[in-house]
Design a protein around this motif. Structure first.
Motif, PDB file in Angstrom:
ATOM      1  N   GLU A 298      10.884  -7.501 -12.373  1.00 43.70           N
ATOM      2  CA  GLU A 298      10.612  -8.368 -11.242  1.00 43.70           C
ATOM      3  C   GLU A 298      10.959  -7.598  -9.985  1.00 43.70           C
ATOM      4  OE1 GLU A 298      12.439 -12.473  -9.958  1.00 43.70           O
ATOM      5  OE2 GLU A 298      11.184 -12.645 -11.754  1.00 43.70           O
ATOM      6  N   MET A 299      10.003  -7.425  -9.107  1.00 44.68           N
ATOM      7  CA  MET A 299      10.196  -6.608  -7.915  1.00 44.68           C
ATOM      8  C   MET A 299      10.366  -7.496  -6.701  1.00 44.68           C
ATOM      9  SD  MET A 299       7.445  -3.724  -8.688  1.00 44.68           S
ATOM     10  CE  MET A 299       7.259  -3.148 -10.345  1.00 44.68           C
ATOM     11  N   LEU A 300      11.240  -7.108  -5.820  1.00 45.95           N
ATOM     12  CA  LEU A 300      11.572  -7.912  -4.653  1.00 45.95           C
ATOM     13  C   LEU A 300      10.751  -7.468  -3.444  1.00 45.95           C
ATOM     14  CD1 LEU A 300      15.425  -8.072  -5.170  1.00 45.95           C
ATOM     15  CD2 LEU A 300      13.740  -9.823  -5.707  1.00 45.95           C
ATOM     16  N   TYR A 301       9.459  -7.694  -3.498  1.00 47.67           N
ATOM     17  CA  TYR A 301       8.569  -7.349  -2.406  1.00 47.67           C
ATOM     18  C   TYR A 301       7.590  -8.485  -2.175  1.00 47.67           C
ATOM     19  CZ  TYR A 301      10.178  -2.593  -3.248  1.00 47.67           C
ATOM     20  OH  TYR A 301      10.942  -1.495  -3.426  1.00 47.67           O
ATOM     21  N   LEU A 302       7.132  -8.617  -0.939  1.00 47.52           N
ATOM     22  CA  LEU A 302       6.088  -9.586  -0.641  1.00 47.52           C
ATOM     23  C   LEU A 302       4.721  -9.067  -1.059  1.00 47.52           C
ATOM     24  CD1 LEU A 302       7.125 -10.797   2.911  1.00 47.52           C
ATOM     25  CD2 LEU A 302       7.201 -12.090   0.796  1.00 47.52           C
ATOM     26  N   PHE A 303       4.564  -7.776  -0.983  1.00 46.99           N
ATOM     27  CA  PHE A 303       3.275  -7.141  -1.270  1.00 46.99           C
ATOM     28  C   PHE A 303       3.528  -5.962  -2.184  1.00 46.99           C
ATOM     29  CE2 PHE A 303       0.414  -3.676   0.157  1.00 46.99           C
ATOM     30  CZ  PHE A 303      -0.756  -4.178  -0.372  1.00 46.99           C
ATOM     31  N   CYS A 304       2.825  -5.895  -3.262  1.00 43.83           N
ATOM     32  CA  CYS A 304       3.045  -4.840  -4.246  1.00 43.83           C
ATOM     33  C   CYS A 304       2.117  -3.662  -3.943  1.00 43.83           C
ATOM     34  CB  CYS A 304       2.767  -5.389  -5.641  1.00 43.83           C
ATOM     35  SG  CYS A 304       3.498  -4.406  -6.912  1.00 43.83           S
ATOM     36  N   GLU A 305       2.688  -2.481  -3.889  1.00 45.08           N
ATOM     37  CA  GLU A 305       1.955  -1.274  -3.550  1.00 45.08           C
ATOM     38  C   GLU A 305       2.301  -0.183  -4.557  1.00 45.08           C
ATOM     39  OE1 GLU A 305       3.029   0.229   0.269  1.00 45.08           O
ATOM     40  OE2 GLU A 305       0.991   0.901   0.671  1.00 45.08           O
ATOM     41  N   VAL A 306       1.418   0.769  -4.728  1.00 45.20           N
ATOM     42  CA  VAL A 306       1.620   1.837  -5.711  1.00 45.20           C
ATOM     43  C   VAL A 306       2.903   2.610  -5.414  1.00 45.20           C
ATOM     44  CG1 VAL A 306       0.629   3.931  -6.691  1.00 45.20           C
ATOM     45  CG2 VAL A 306      -0.857   2.070  -6.055  1.00 45.20           C
ATOM     46  N   PHE A 307       3.143   2.923  -4.165  1.00 46.19           N
ATOM     47  CA  PHE A 307       4.324   3.701  -3.803  1.00 46.19           C
ATOM     48  C   PHE A 307       5.615   2.958  -4.127  1.00 46.19           C
ATOM     49  CE2 PHE A 307       1.015   5.259  -0.864  1.00 46.19           C
ATOM     50  CZ  PHE A 307       0.982   6.573  -1.285  1.00 46.19           C
ATOM     51  N   GLN A 308       5.613   1.637  -3.958  1.00 47.27           N
ATOM     52  CA  GLN A 308       6.801   0.844  -4.261  1.00 47.27           C
ATOM     53  C   GLN A 308       7.080   0.823  -5.759  1.00 47.27           C
ATOM     54  OE1 GLN A 308       5.652  -2.864  -2.588  1.00 47.27           O
ATOM     55  NE2 GLN A 308       6.270  -2.312  -0.529  1.00 47.27           N
ATOM     56  N   VAL A 309       6.030   0.722  -6.559  1.00 46.83           N
ATOM     57  CA  VAL A 309       6.213   0.701  -8.013  1.00 46.83           C
ATOM     58  C   VAL A 309       6.729   2.045  -8.498  1.00 46.83           C
ATOM     59  CG1 VAL A 309       5.042   0.379 -10.227  1.00 46.83           C
ATOM     60  CG2 VAL A 309       4.412  -1.043  -8.285  1.00 46.83           C
ATOM     61  N   ILE A 310       6.198   3.118  -7.962  1.00 46.14           N
ATOM     62  CA  ILE A 310       6.648   4.448  -8.359  1.00 46.14           C
ATOM     63  C   ILE A 310       8.098   4.672  -7.935  1.00 46.14           C
ATOM     64  CG2 ILE A 310       6.305   6.914  -7.903  1.00 46.14           C
ATOM     65  CD1 ILE A 310       3.324   6.378  -7.898  1.00 46.14           C
ATOM     66  N   LYS A 311       8.486   4.110  -6.792  1.00 50.08           N
ATOM     67  CA  LYS A 311       9.842   4.290  -6.287  1.00 50.08           C
ATOM     68  C   LYS A 311      10.891   3.636  -7.193  1.00 50.08           C
ATOM     69  CE  LYS A 311      10.222   3.213  -2.013  1.00 50.08           C
ATOM     70  NZ  LYS A 311      10.531   2.578  -0.721  1.00 50.08           N
ATOM     71  N   VAL A 312      10.580   2.508  -7.820  1.00 52.79           N
ATOM     72  CA  VAL A 312      11.556   1.815  -8.661  1.00 52.79           C
ATOM     73  C   VAL A 312      11.498   2.260 -10.121  1.00 52.79           C
ATOM     74  CG1 VAL A 312      11.681  -0.204  -7.179  1.00 52.79           C
ATOM     75  CG2 VAL A 312      10.059  -0.167  -9.073  1.00 52.79           C
ATOM     76  N   ALA A 313      10.602   3.171 -10.457  1.00 53.25           N
ATOM     77  CA  ALA A 313      10.491   3.649 -11.841  1.00 53.25           C
ATOM     78  C   ALA A 313      11.616   4.608 -12.174  1.00 53.25           C
ATOM     79  CB  ALA A 313       9.150   4.331 -12.050  1.00 53.25           C
ATOM     80  N   CYS A 314      12.041   4.565 -13.434  1.00 50.76           N
ATOM     81  CA  CYS A 314      13.098   5.471 -13.894  1.00 50.76           C
ATOM     82  C   CYS A 314      12.529   6.711 -14.581  1.00 50.76           C
ATOM     83  CB  CYS A 314      14.017   4.751 -14.869  1.00 50.76           C
ATOM     84  SG  CYS A 314      15.029   3.512 -14.074  1.00 50.76           S
ATOM     85  N   SER A 315      11.311   6.638 -15.033  1.00 46.85           N
ATOM     86  CA  SER A 315      10.722   7.782 -15.731  1.00 46.85           C
ATOM     87  C   SER A 315      10.204   8.804 -14.728  1.00 46.85           C
ATOM     88  CB  SER A 315       9.594   7.305 -16.649  1.00 46.85           C
ATOM     89  OG  SER A 315       8.583   6.688 -15.885  1.00 46.85           O
ATOM     90  N   GLU A 316       9.724   9.915 -15.225  1.00 42.35           N
ATOM     91  CA  GLU A 316       9.213  11.003 -14.403  1.00 42.35           C
ATOM     92  C   GLU A 316       7.922  10.555 -13.714  1.00 42.35           C
ATOM     93  OE1 GLU A 316       8.938  14.277 -12.369  1.00 42.35           O
ATOM     94  OE2 GLU A 316      10.613  13.948 -13.730  1.00 42.35           O
ATOM     95  N   THR A 317       7.867  10.717 -12.401  1.00 47.13           N
ATOM     96  CA  THR A 317       6.712  10.247 -11.629  1.00 47.13           C
ATOM     97  C   THR A 317       5.946  11.379 -10.954  1.00 47.13           C
ATOM     98  OG1 THR A 317       8.081   9.898  -9.677  1.00 47.13           O
ATOM     99  CG2 THR A 317       7.818   8.025 -11.179  1.00 47.13           C
ATOM    100  N   LEU A 318       6.145  12.592 -11.398  1.00 45.34           N
ATOM    101  CA  LEU A 318       5.493  13.727 -10.748  1.00 45.34           C
ATOM    102  C   LEU A 318       3.974  13.638 -10.865  1.00 45.34           C
ATOM    103  CD1 LEU A 318       5.785  16.433  -9.288  1.00 45.34           C
ATOM    104  CD2 LEU A 318       5.797  17.522 -11.527  1.00 45.34           C
ATOM    105  N   THR A 319       3.445  13.295 -12.040  1.00 48.76           N
ATOM    106  CA  THR A 319       1.991  13.205 -12.202  1.00 48.76           C
ATOM    107  C   THR A 319       1.412  12.072 -11.355  1.00 48.76           C
ATOM    108  OG1 THR A 319       2.299  11.860 -14.180  1.00 48.76           O
ATOM    109  CG2 THR A 319       1.963  14.221 -14.503  1.00 48.76           C
ATOM    110  N   ASN A 320       2.153  10.971 -11.247  1.00 52.20           N
ATOM    111  CA  ASN A 320       1.699   9.877 -10.385  1.00 52.20           C
ATOM    112  C   ASN A 320       1.661  10.318  -8.931  1.00 52.20           C
ATOM    113  OD1 ASN A 320       2.888   8.644 -12.879  1.00 52.20           O
ATOM    114  ND2 ASN A 320       2.025   6.815 -11.947  1.00 52.20           N
ATOM    115  N   ASP A 321       2.687  11.042  -8.489  1.00 55.79           N
ATOM    116  CA  ASP A 321       2.732  11.519  -7.122  1.00 55.79           C
ATOM    117  C   ASP A 321       1.595  12.496  -6.833  1.00 55.79           C
ATOM    118  OD1 ASP A 321       4.981  10.003  -6.572  1.00 55.79           O
ATOM    119  OD2 ASP A 321       6.371  11.626  -7.109  1.00 55.79           O
ATOM    120  N   ILE A 322       1.322  13.367  -7.776  1.00 56.32           N
ATOM    121  CA  ILE A 322       0.222  14.337  -7.598  1.00 56.32           C
ATOM    122  C   ILE A 322      -1.112  13.617  -7.512  1.00 56.32           C
ATOM    123  CG2 ILE A 322      -1.036  16.202  -8.736  1.00 56.32           C
ATOM    124  CD1 ILE A 322       1.700  17.212  -9.748  1.00 56.32           C
ATOM    125  N   ASN A 323      -1.317  12.621  -8.381  1.00 59.10           N
ATOM    126  CA  ASN A 323      -2.567  11.853  -8.337  1.00 59.10           C
ATOM    127  C   ASN A 323      -2.703  11.083  -7.033  1.00 59.10           C
ATOM    128  OD1 ASN A 323      -3.811  12.590 -10.708  1.00 59.10           O
ATOM    129  ND2 ASN A 323      -2.691  11.088 -11.917  1.00 59.10           N
TER     130      ASN A 323
END
Length: 146
Positions: free
Chosen positions: A116-141
């Protein structure tokens, strides 16, 4: 030109209705959270409609280019079949290439806390920021497709 303007207006309405209803409900209830499934759905539709809007602006620029540089052949070049094809290709590219790719990449992420995310508007950058796994491929994409 008016055909493309009507499609652009419809896409803009769809983009607004993707985020505003949930945002207004959250503001009314004073609850700024969104479920993970709702967030992914919102991200997918925002990506579809924002990319589609950008493609429509490019198609409209091409339409004006043809009208200015080839005024006598405008009706031959920009016939109804070609205009419909431009709209269809823009829709397919925005769904498959951008929105589906980023949504599937977000599904592969793992999170440390509850979904459950504490945002009014959900954005790709916000989801990647709260992830615990490796996000390098997401950032590159995101950098490549932005």
């Amino acid at each position: 030109m008016y055909f493309f303007l009507s499609n652009l207006s419809f896409t803009d309405i769809c983009l607004s209705t993707t985020t505003l209803p949930k945002m207004l409900v959250n503001l009314q209830a004073k609850n700024q959270s969104i479920t993970y499934a709702g967030c992914l759905t919102q991200v997918c539709f925002v990506m579809i409609f924002s990319t589609l809007e950008n493609f429509f602006l490019g198609v409209m620029a091409y339409d004006r280019y043809v009208a200015i540089c080839h005024p006598l052949r405008y009706m031959v070049i920009m016939d109804a079949h070609f205009c419909g094809l431009l709209i269809l290709v823009s829709l397919l590219v925005s769904i498959v290439d951008d929105a589906l790719l980023h949504s599937l990449m977000l599904l592969s992420l793992s999170f440390c806390t509850d979904l459950e995310m504490l945002y009014l508007f959900c954005e790709v950058f916000q989801v990647i920021k709260v992830a615990c796994s490796e996000t390098l491929t997401n950032d590159i994409n995101l950098i490549f497709y932005s």
